[in-house]
Enzyme design. Structure first.
Site, PDB file in Angstrom:
ATOM      1  N   THR A   5       0.853  -1.184   0.000  1.00  0.00           N
ATOM      2  CA  THR A   5       0.000   0.000   0.000  1.00  0.00           C
ATOM      3  C   THR A   5       0.887   1.232   0.000  1.00  0.00           C
ATOM      4  OG1 THR A   5      -1.513  -1.235   1.433  1.00  0.00           O
ATOM      5  CG2 THR A   5      -1.910   1.117   1.254  1.00  0.00           C
ATOM      6  N   GLY A  43      -2.806  -7.555   4.160  1.00  0.00           N
ATOM      7  CA  GLY A  43      -4.027  -6.928   4.650  1.00  0.00           C
ATOM      8  C   GLY A  43      -4.796  -7.757   5.649  1.00  0.00           C
ATOM      9  N   ARG A  82     -11.850  -9.354  -3.180  1.00  0.00           N
ATOM     10  CA  ARG A  82     -11.097  -9.368  -1.919  1.00  0.00           C
ATOM     11  C   ARG A  82     -10.810  -7.935  -1.468  1.00  0.00           C
ATOM     12  NH1 ARG A  82      -5.732  -7.260  -0.575  1.00  0.00           N
ATOM     13  NH2 ARG A  82      -4.993  -8.434   1.242  1.00  0.00           N
ATOM     14  N   ASP A 106      -6.853  -4.418   4.306  1.00  0.00           N
ATOM     15  CA  ASP A 106      -6.973  -3.488   5.428  1.00  0.00           C
ATOM     16  C   ASP A 106      -7.135  -2.041   4.998  1.00  0.00           C
ATOM     17  OD1 ASP A 106      -4.072  -3.869   4.620  1.00  0.00           O
ATOM     18  OD2 ASP A 106      -3.921  -2.089   5.879  1.00  0.00           O
TER      19      ASP A 106
END
Length: 283
Positions: free
Chosen positions: A145, A199, A173, A176
């Site tokens: 990320t 995640g 899917r 987080d």
């Protein structure tokens, strides 16, 4: 919020393997994003504008797994998640499983004034000012990320995060990144945090929430992120965290591969960018 004279910003480009040929593109991309954020903060702009600008720069750079550099799911599709949070009023804008959008964080920003805090799929994509394919020709495998936390001169803290998902993951899917308390959180009276990594592991351990609770208990940001990451031992997986307290002090740490980070604090004009190996931890 009380008036301040200083500002602070920290960002990351992911906790991921970074080969020698990717060192310079990561440094350059982080420097560009950091400069964008600092430009807002030095001129007295808001922390929200700073974090959005920084994350958009990284979404536009295929070096990072966000926006143009997003990875493909198991069916070959691209689905992206992003979020932004205003620590002053705790407003949240988040989107998930978005396709064919250049800058998901821009849609998230649009939601800050809405009743909803999280919108998925096509319903979120329709809010985008422009739409275009989000896969860059040099998109790399990964599941990381990008994120940014900033404190402006008015004492406001904001955070923004964005991801291109997990390589070969099932369509639909969600990790987080768009979940408050998991991949991000900001509270101008406490601090801000952004996570990256696996995640599912981050969500199961509520890493952002744990970091914020530690900051609220007056732990320094470095101690807060290190303590939060210890909880990964229960579930496995790697992660990285960046954090800032309400005074602008920063901390960051990670548990696997390299971690690409950058930071600056006003009024100093010096920008710091570093790619840390797994053996390194700094704050």
């Amino acid at each position: 919020m009380r008036e301040r004279t200083g500002w602070s910003v920290i960002l990351h480009g992911g906790c991921k393997p970074i080969g020698r040929d990717q060192m310079e593109p990561n440094r350059a991309g982080l420097s560009a994003a950091l400069s964008a954020a600092v430009g807002w903060l030095e001129s007295g702009g808001s922390a929200l504008d700073a974090v959005e600008s920084a994350v958009m720069r990284m979404e536009d750079d295929p070096t990072f797994n966000a926006g143009q550099g997003s990875v493909r799911r198991a069916d070959g599709s691209v689905e992206m998640d992003a979020a932004i949070m205003d620590g002053t009023d705790l407003s949240i804008g988040a989107v998930c499983v978005v396709r064919d959008v250049r800058n998901p964080v821009r849609i998230a920003r649009e939601l800050l004034d809405a009743r909803e805090t999280l919108i998925a799929g096509e319903n979120a994509a329709q809010l985008a000012p422009t739409r275009s394919p989000a896969v860059g020709p040099t998109a790399l495998a990964g599941g990381d990320t990008v994120g940014c936390v900033a404190l402006d001169t008015a004492g406001r803290i904001a955070v923004a995060v964005s991801t291109g998902g997990l390589t070969h993951a099932r369509p639909g899917r969600i990790g987080d990144t768009p979940l408050p308390g998991c991949g991000f959180y900001a509270d101008s009276f406490v601090g801000g945090v952004a996570a990256t990594g696996v995640g599912e592991s981050i969500s199961r351990t509520l890493l952002a929430a744990r970091t914020i609770v530690a900051l609220e208990a007056s732990q320094p940001p470095q101690a807060a992120v290190e303590a939060a990451l210890l909880h990964l031992a229960r579930v496995g997986g790697d992660a990285g965290l960046i954090a800032m307290d309400r005074t602008g002090q920063i901390g960051w740490s990670h548990t696997g591969d390299q971690f690409a980070v950058g930071w600056a604090r006003g009024p100093s004009p010096i920008l710091h960018v570093e790619i840390a190996g797994v053996e390194d931890t700094h704050g």
